[in-house]
Design an enzyme around this catalytic site. Structure first.
Site, PDB file in Angstrom:
ATOM      1  CB  SER A 144      -0.889   0.012   1.252  1.00  0.00           C
ATOM      2  OG  SER A 144      -1.539   1.258   1.426  1.00  0.00           O
ATOM      3  CE1 TYR A 157      -4.890  -2.225   4.367  1.00  0.00           C
ATOM      4  CE2 TYR A 157      -3.987  -0.033   3.991  1.00  0.00           C
ATOM      5  CZ  TYR A 157      -4.407  -1.258   3.505  1.00  0.00           C
ATOM      6  OH  TYR A 157      -4.337  -1.518   2.156  1.00  0.00           O
TER       7      TYR A 157
END
EC number: 1.1.1.-
Length: 259
Positions: A144, A157
């Site tokens: 990410s 996350y």
């Protein structure tokens, strides 16, 4: 860079029942691969496999936080197809945004279990299979933009994606002697099941990401991330390993510089 870029290759895609994983399953089979879709979402996963064609895609239900199930998924693939060439470790979860002052540690543990431990288990067992068969394989993990910078994503996350990128780089060092490449693909915000639940939230996510994006005039879609994963999975990237390929329109580079 034309033709069947994965012709004859056998691929496992985790999180393949929806979003980036489902797009990758369709794209990879279009390029000649046979794909095993690994996911907990049984109905969705079966539907994706059927829509592609059961001669090219199959579904295997697996909880990636359970190492025995992960090992069995790899065994299923090898027993069905005779080998494993590519792992696209794409499964992930994301908790809602919130203050670090109110961090839910049970949710933190769940996020780490899926995003890091699950990926580690699949890398371990996929690599074991590749080494045993002498396959110079490719392992691609969905990281990410939050693996490069803090801020855009929720705390758990973000921590998990930083850890996953570390795992990618470490595995690259450990598996290079076997001819196995390990890379990450790092998208900016994409409207998938992680971030969106219906057409209204898809539009909200895409509008927000477009407004905050560096690169204007393009809305990032799951297919764009699948295209990058295809490149890393294929021999077009035969001497690329240990990298984190940003699919973020320059977001991580510019934000790092401006900060």
């Amino acid at each position: 860079m034309s033709g069947q870029r994965l012709d004859g290759k056998i691929v496992i895609i985790t999180g393949g029942a929806s979003g980036i994983g489902a797009e990758a399953a369709r794209l990879f089979t279009d390029h000649g691969a046979k794909v095993v879709i690994v996911d907990l979402q049984e109905e969705l996963g079966q539907n994706v496999a059927v829509s592609i064609g059961l001669d090219k895609a199959s579904f295997y239900r697996c909880d990636i936080t359970d190492e025995t199930e992960v090992e069995n998924a790899v065994k299923f693939t090898v027993e069905k197809h005779g080998k494993l060439d590519v792992l696209f470790s794409n499964a992930g979860v994301m908790e809602p945004h919130g203050s670090i002052l109110d961090l839910d540690l049970e949710a933190f543990d769940r996020t780490m279990a899926v995003n890091v431990r699950g990926a580690a288990a699949f890398i371990k067992h996929a690599a074991r299979s590749m080494v045993a068969s002498g396959t110079r394989g490719s392992i691609v993990c969905t990281t990410s933009v939050t693996a490069e910078i803090g801020g855009p994503g929720p705390h758990s996350y973000t921590a998990s994606k930083h850890a996953l990128l570390g795992l990618v780089r470490s595995a690259c060092g450990g598996l290079g002697k076997y001819g196995i490449r390990v890379n990450g693909v790092a998208p900016y915000g994409v409207a998938t099941g992680l971030t969106s639940y219906n057409e209204e939230t898809v539009k909200m996510v895409e509008d927000y990401c477009s407004a905050t994006a560096i690169l204007k005039g393009v809305v990032l879609k799951a297919r764009h991330v699948a295209d990058a994963a295809l490149f890393l999975a294929s021999d077009d990237s035969v001497y690329i390993s240990g990298q984190n390929l940003g699919v973020d329109g320059g977001y991580s580079v510019v934000k790092l510089t401006s900060n």
